[in-house]
Write an enzyme that holds these catalytic residues in place. Structure first.
Site, PDB file in Angstrom:
ATOM      1  CD  GLU A  98      -2.635   1.174   2.711  1.00  0.00           C
ATOM      2  OE1 GLU A  98      -2.857   2.493   3.076  1.00  0.00           O
ATOM      3  OE2 GLU A  98      -3.004   0.305   3.069  1.00  0.00           O
ATOM      4  CB  CYS A 125      -3.624   5.208   4.061  1.00  0.00           C
ATOM      5  SG  CYS A 125      -4.665   4.079   5.031  1.00  0.00           S
TER       6      CYS A 125
END
Length: 483
Positions: free
Chosen positions: A226, A263
């Protein structure tokens, strides 16, 4: 299970043997190991939160909640593996009368082997030593070696001690879990032949470097990274007219949450041209306090990113200031405003992630211009749509679902539920794979399919026995069978 006295080769050798033993253990056994870790973390939560707050400045309220999320997901994965559908057991019985004749085939997912996990800075519990990558890998029978994040080393070491002690007391094999530190060790870990997959949460440059290492090995391995996400939000004219003040307050709360270090922070917000929304967002965020950032490197990078945006002609600072010392005084909110035309002209500069409490409001003139600028947005974890009932948004929803793994309606993307349906992943650079790192199906990353043809029952996993002794969901001769 975790010791600084062993070399990397000794740790990976132990992890290989532990993975073999864990794969042979029952789902009930592994579920008990996960539950034991969760219980131990809960029992030591106060100590862990104190260490985490000293290293990350995230605050005890946020960190206490994150410990609960972390132990909750450990218990979720215990339920996932005892429920059994994660094995994707499939049986097709032999049919010698078909053309051509069909053999007996039985397919199952098996653990991939030792896994390397790289901790994230912004979630020192939920995406760190005992976070989702570790939990999902351990659940399916993999061993795990975690590379500690430099932003919370003391917390990583203490968490690892608790995890290792809990696993040992629960009867897990030695070598099932270990912790290492240092950039060079992390690089070597990815290249070690014993490692069969990597989980990573972090920056695009760091993640891409490790991704390239993983895929350029003589035996390339999966790299579940990620890396970065802008999380675009689209607000239609009707939604803005109906609840503009509410949307401004919601956006201000979302992009400043945790000093903008989530995020899923909404970094791009597409709004109709010619409104006062930018001023409303600036007003709603002006009293949000500055907060310390996770590391000095992140704090130094934040004002650099702000200045890069502000240097583009046609980008206005409508809230806050780019002249700030985030390292000394904390990161303060900044709201930018520009046009879709400017983004189309300078996408390489304006479609960059700036980690911190800032967002970019982008005015569009019509749906065609909105579609054109959305086509330039890189892959994201989330995309959000604020529209009113009755609006025709089908085409817009289709476009948003093409660039993100989770599409939200009338909400804000910060906050990720840990459950069976969650998808936390999206097109590159959000992630480097099609899988989720949060939720029940995160286990799929650390499994590989194997089919057995005309095998005697004694050679088969119990999930593939005709009698279904585990009582799990399976597909038999094309029909889904529930216990």
């Amino acid at each position: 299970m975790t010791t600084a006295t062993l070399s990397l080769s000794e740790l990976t050798s132990a992890a290989t043997e532990a993975a073999r033993l864990s794969a042979a253990a029952t789902d009930a056994d592994r579920a008990a190991w996960l539950t034991a870790v969760a219980d131990a973390l809960d029992a030591n939560a106060a100590e862990l939160v104190e260490i985490a707050d000293a290293e990350t400045s995230l605050g005890s309220v946020r960190l206490t909640g994150e410990v609960a999320r972390t132990t909750g997901q450990l218990r979720l994965f215990a339920r996932v593996i005892t429920e059994g559908s994660y094995l994707e057991a499939i049986i097709d019985h032999a049919d010698p009368g078909s053309t051509p004749p069909k053999p007996d085939l039985r397919r199952i997912l098996k653990p991939i082997g030792p896994v390397a996990v790289f901790s994230a800075s912004n979630f020192p519990f939920a995406f760190s030593v005992a976070g989702g990558d570790t939990a999902s890998a351990l659940a399916v029978g993999c061993s795990v070696i975690v590379k500690a994040h430099s932003g919370h080393v003391r917390l990583s070491e203490r968490t690892a001690e608790i995890v290792a002690d809990a696993l040992r007391a629960a009867g897990a094999p030695d070598g099932l879990f270990a912790l290492v530190s240092g950039r060079e060790v992390g690089t070597a870990l990815v290249q070690d032949p014993a490692i069969k997959a990597v989980g990573f949460t972090g920056s695009i440059p760091g993640g891409r470097a490790l991704f390239d290492l993983a895929t350029s090995r003589p035996d390339p391995i999966p790299f579940y990274g990620e890396l970065g996400s802008l999380n675009p939000v689209v607000i239609t004219p009707a939604a803005l007219a109906e609840r503009g003040a509410e949307l401004a307050a919601g956006l201000a709360g979302s992009f400043t949450l945790g000093a903008g270090q989530f995020c899923t922070k909404p970094g791009l917000v597409f709004i109709p041209a010619g409104t006062s929304f930018a001023a409303e967002v600036a007003e709603a965020s002006k009293d949000k306090p500055a907060h310390g950032m996770l590391t000095s490197r992140i704090a130094d990078a934040y004002p650099e990113g702000l200045r890069s945006f502000a240097a583009v002609e046609g980008v206005d600072v409508v809230g806050g200031t780019v002249d700030q010392d985030a390292a000394a005084n904390g990161a303060a909110p900044v709201v930018f405003s520009t046009t879709a035309a400017k983004v189309l002209e300078r996408p390489e500069q304006l479609l960059e992630e700036c980690f911190g409490p800032t967002t970019m409001l982008i005015e569009y003139t019509d749906r065609d211009e909105l579609s054109a600028v959305l086509a330039k947005v890189p892959g994201s974890l989330t995309a959000t749509l604020h529209a009113e009932p009755g609006e025709d948004t089908a085409q817009l929803v289709e476009q948003l679902s093409g660039l993100a793994g989770r599409v939200l309606f009338a909400g804000w993307p910060t906050g990720v539920a840990v459950n069976w349906a969650q998808q936390h992943g999206g097109p590159y650079p959000a992630t480097t794979s099609l899988f989720t790192s949060v939720g029940a199906t995160a286990v799929r990353r650390f499994q590989r399919p194997v089919a057995y043809q005309d095998a005697p029952e004694t050679a088969l996993h119990p999930a593939l026995h005709d009698s279904n002794p585990l009582g799990i969901p399976r597909r038999v001769d094309g029909e889904l069978q529930l216990p």
